[in-house]
Design a protein around this motif. Structure first.
Motif, PDB file in Angstrom:
ATOM      1  N   THR A  92       0.986  -1.385  -0.141  1.00 45.03           N
ATOM      2  CA  THR A  92      -0.055   0.028   0.054  1.00 45.03           C
ATOM      3  C   THR A  92       0.843   1.255  -0.065  1.00 45.03           C
ATOM      4  O   THR A  92       1.823   1.324   0.817  1.00 45.03           O
ATOM      5  CB  THR A  92      -0.925   0.108   1.216  1.00 45.03           C
ATOM      6  N   ARG A  93       0.500   2.254  -0.848  1.00 47.25           N
ATOM      7  CA  ARG A  93       1.407   3.301  -0.979  1.00 47.25           C
ATOM      8  C   ARG A  93       0.282   4.834  -0.898  1.00 47.25           C
ATOM      9  O   ARG A  93       0.840   5.916  -0.728  1.00 47.25           O
ATOM     10  CB  ARG A  93       2.112   3.634  -2.150  1.00 47.25           C
ATOM     11  N   PHE A  94      -0.924   4.586  -1.077  1.00 49.37           N
ATOM     12  CA  PHE A  94      -1.811   5.748  -0.939  1.00 49.37           C
ATOM     13  C   PHE A  94      -3.141   5.219  -0.494  1.00 49.37           C
ATOM     14  O   PHE A  94      -3.592   4.050  -0.323  1.00 49.37           O
ATOM     15  CB  PHE A  94      -2.255   6.154  -2.502  1.00 49.37           C
ATOM     16  N   PRO A  95      -4.086   6.163   0.328  1.00 50.05           N
ATOM     17  CA  PRO A  95      -3.668   7.661   0.493  1.00 50.05           C
ATOM     18  C   PRO A  95      -2.486   8.089   1.508  1.00 50.05           C
ATOM     19  O   PRO A  95      -2.424   6.991   2.430  1.00 50.05           O
ATOM     20  CB  PRO A  95      -5.027   8.203   0.833  1.00 50.05           C
ATOM     21  N   GLU A  96      -2.023   9.080   1.508  1.00 49.46           N
ATOM     22  CA  GLU A  96      -1.096   9.598   2.672  1.00 49.46           C
ATOM     23  C   GLU A  96      -1.928  10.727   3.241  1.00 49.46           C
ATOM     24  O   GLU A  96      -2.592  11.585   2.760  1.00 49.46           O
ATOM     25  CB  GLU A  96       0.153  10.303   1.902  1.00 49.46           C
ATOM     26  N   THR A  97      -1.665  10.718   4.536  1.00 49.40           N
ATOM     27  CA  THR A  97      -1.997  11.821   5.476  1.00 49.40           C
ATOM     28  C   THR A  97      -0.841  12.628   6.278  1.00 49.40           C
ATOM     29  O   THR A  97       0.136  11.843   6.344  1.00 49.40           O
ATOM     30  CB  THR A  97      -3.267  11.416   6.501  1.00 49.40           C
ATOM     31  N   MET A  98      -1.328  13.944   6.508  1.00 47.41           N
ATOM     32  CA  MET A  98      -0.163  14.453   7.427  1.00 47.41           C
ATOM     33  C   MET A  98      -0.149  14.218   8.719  1.00 47.41           C
ATOM     34  O   MET A  98       0.786  14.183   9.715  1.00 47.41           O
ATOM     35  CB  MET A  98      -0.419  16.019   7.324  1.00 47.41           C
ATOM     36  N   ASP A  99      -1.419  13.410   9.236  1.00 44.84           N
ATOM     37  CA  ASP A  99      -1.474  13.268  10.817  1.00 44.84           C
ATOM     38  C   ASP A  99      -1.547  11.496  10.924  1.00 44.84           C
ATOM     39  O   ASP A  99      -1.625  10.979  10.065  1.00 44.84           O
ATOM     40  CB  ASP A  99      -2.600  14.165  11.464  1.00 44.84           C
ATOM     41  N   PHE A 100      -1.526  11.094  12.158  1.00 45.93           N
ATOM     42  CA  PHE A 100      -1.559   9.944  12.312  1.00 45.93           C
ATOM     43  C   PHE A 100      -3.047   9.155  11.744  1.00 45.93           C
ATOM     44  O   PHE A 100      -3.931   9.990  11.870  1.00 45.93           O
ATOM     45  CB  PHE A 100      -1.449   9.568  13.890  1.00 45.93           C
ATOM     46  N   PRO A 101      -3.091   8.118  11.149  1.00 48.94           N
ATOM     47  CA  PRO A 101      -4.367   7.266  10.948  1.00 48.94           C
ATOM     48  C   PRO A 101      -5.151   7.138  12.427  1.00 48.94           C
ATOM     49  O   PRO A 101      -4.489   7.319  13.478  1.00 48.94           O
ATOM     50  CB  PRO A 101      -3.677   6.030  10.476  1.00 48.94           C
ATOM     51  N   LYS A 102      -6.454   7.274  12.078  1.00 49.68           N
ATOM     52  CA  LYS A 102      -7.304   7.411  13.135  1.00 49.68           C
ATOM     53  C   LYS A 102      -8.095   6.053  13.174  1.00 49.68           C
ATOM     54  O   LYS A 102      -8.811   5.981  14.304  1.00 49.68           O
ATOM     55  CB  LYS A 102      -8.568   8.481  12.956  1.00 49.68           C
ATOM     56  N   LYS A 103      -7.543   5.110  12.600  1.00 51.47           N
ATOM     57  CA  LYS A 103      -8.074   3.718  12.737  1.00 51.47           C
ATOM     58  C   LYS A 103      -6.988   2.512  12.626  1.00 51.47           C
ATOM     59  O   LYS A 103      -5.868   3.174  12.279  1.00 51.47           O
ATOM     60  CB  LYS A 103      -8.921   3.395  11.391  1.00 51.47           C
ATOM     61  N   PRO A 104      -7.295   1.370  13.067  1.00 48.51           N
ATOM     62  CA  PRO A 104      -6.224   0.227  13.118  1.00 48.51           C
ATOM     63  C   PRO A 104      -5.638   0.111  11.624  1.00 48.51           C
ATOM     64  O   PRO A 104      -6.565   0.105  10.718  1.00 48.51           O
ATOM     65  CB  PRO A 104      -7.012  -0.660  13.890  1.00 48.51           C
ATOM     66  N   CYS A 105      -4.536  -0.028  11.362  1.00 44.41           N
ATOM     67  CA  CYS A 105      -4.132  -0.251  10.012  1.00 44.41           C
ATOM     68  C   CYS A 105      -3.541  -1.915  10.067  1.00 44.41           C
ATOM     69  O   CYS A 105      -2.739  -2.230  10.801  1.00 44.41           O
ATOM     70  CB  CYS A 105      -2.935   0.818   9.824  1.00 44.41           C
TER      71      CYS A 105
END
Length: 340
Positions: free
Chosen positions: A170-183
């Motif tokens: 996986t390479r996208f999407p990118e966010t500027m802040d931490f993900p808000k859900k389990p990855c």
């Protein structure tokens, strides 16, 4: 874009120079010879890769490409040092645990660490046709600001992002802040450095001012460098995959809806304080030779070593403290700070 797509296109593209290589972990400790030289321990924990000349003080007049005797990187002529902050998981009960790093696709067997890129053009330009000037002996730089906690602040730096991994590709999407859900497959922290150099200073007091971004857009857009920083240098990029899968049980996450449990080692729970440090240490003219050669991921002009060999390179720890297992506080932070 998935890396497999890039690899396939590389087989048909008239590729020039793009280096992508894995580096195993060198050491994890509170040492920062760039921002806090000689300070033991430094304010926050770092994860460091590269050559074994890394130490509390690193005199820019000393050529670490000649003094180092081993490196944790695939290209054995690269004795540079690369480092970032360390990611922690904070349990609902307040205790913290360091998140382990895992190797990227293609570098299985590596002992943690990061993936490093040197590019003439962005990843979307498979031809990599631009000419760039390699960094010089004594060069060093920093991107990002550890104290930033808002998106408005973080916008000062282009392309310091996160990717929530569904799988290793996986390479996208990118966010500027931490993900808000389990990855599912972890969190990838992406750090991209500015690509325009003033051509004079190997460093600056803030470790940033001798570098600049293109006049408009990003490195990938091919924008011209500003007159104040006219020399185009390689796009340096770090990818660190933090294996958060062991912490995906949401019963351990904050009770407040929308809150996420990850925190950088300097106490940043937003993700906006992400930053990367770099001290150049390629041996001789090896990096310039690579940038001038038809290298795509692999490079026949450079010497390589096995993952088993790079895993053996290390440095003794300067700071004696526990950084693994469940802890009451992140090293360097008081328990009250981590619960704030």
């Amino acid at each position: 874009m998935h890396w497999n797509s890039l690899t396939a296109l590389a087989l048909v593209a008239p590729a020039s120079a793009l280096l992508r290589f894995g580096c195993s972990q060198l050491v994890v400790e509170r040492v920062d010879p760039l921002v806090n030289p000689g300070v033991s321990p430094s304010p926050h924990l770092h994860q460091i890769i590269g050559g074994n000349a890394f130490q509390l003080n690193m005199d820019p007049k000393v050529d670490i490409g000649e003094t180092a005797t081993c490196t944790t990187c695939q290209f054995s002529e690269d004795f540079s040092n690369y480092w970032t902050a360390v990611l922690f998981f904070q349990h609902r009960n307040g205790s913290v645990h360091r998140v382990p790093q895992i190797p990227n696709a293609g570098f299985e067997g590596s002992a943690g660490g990061m993936t490093v890129y040197y590019m003439q053009d962005g990843l979307a330009n498979y031809a990599q046709t631009s000419k760039v000037t390699a960094f010089k002996q004594g060069f060093r730089m920093l991107v990002g600001e550890a104290s930033y906690r808002t998106k408005a602040e973080a916008k000062r730096f282009r392309q310091i992002t996160y990717t929530c991994l569904e799988n290793i590709g996986t390479r996208f999407p990118e966010t500027m802040d931490f993900p808000k859900k389990p990855c599912k497959a972890g969190i990838m922290a992406n750090v991209r450095f500015p690509t325009c150099w003033d051509g004079k200073n190997l460093d600056s007091p803030d470790h940033m001012s001798h570098m600049a971004y293109p006049e408009q857009g990003t490195f990938e857009s091919g924008g011209p460098c500003p007159a104040s920083h006219p020399v185009r240098v390689p796009q340096l990029m770090y990818e660190t995959i933090w294996d958060t899968s062991a912490f995906n049980d949401q019963s351990m996450w904050p009770e407040e809806e929308g809150k996420q449990p990850f925190v950088w080692s300097m106490g940043d729970k937003t993700g906006f304080g992400s930053h990367g440090d770099y001290v150049f240490g390629w041996k001789g003219d090896s990096l310039q030779r690579a940038m001038d050669s038809p290298c795509y991921v692999n490079c026949p002009t450079l010497k390589t070593q096995s993952i088993a060999t790079q895993n053996k390179c290390s440095v003794p720890k300067v700071v004696t403290e526990e950084v693994d297992g469940w802890l009451d506080a992140i090293p360097g932070l008081m328990p009250a700070e981590k619960k704030a």
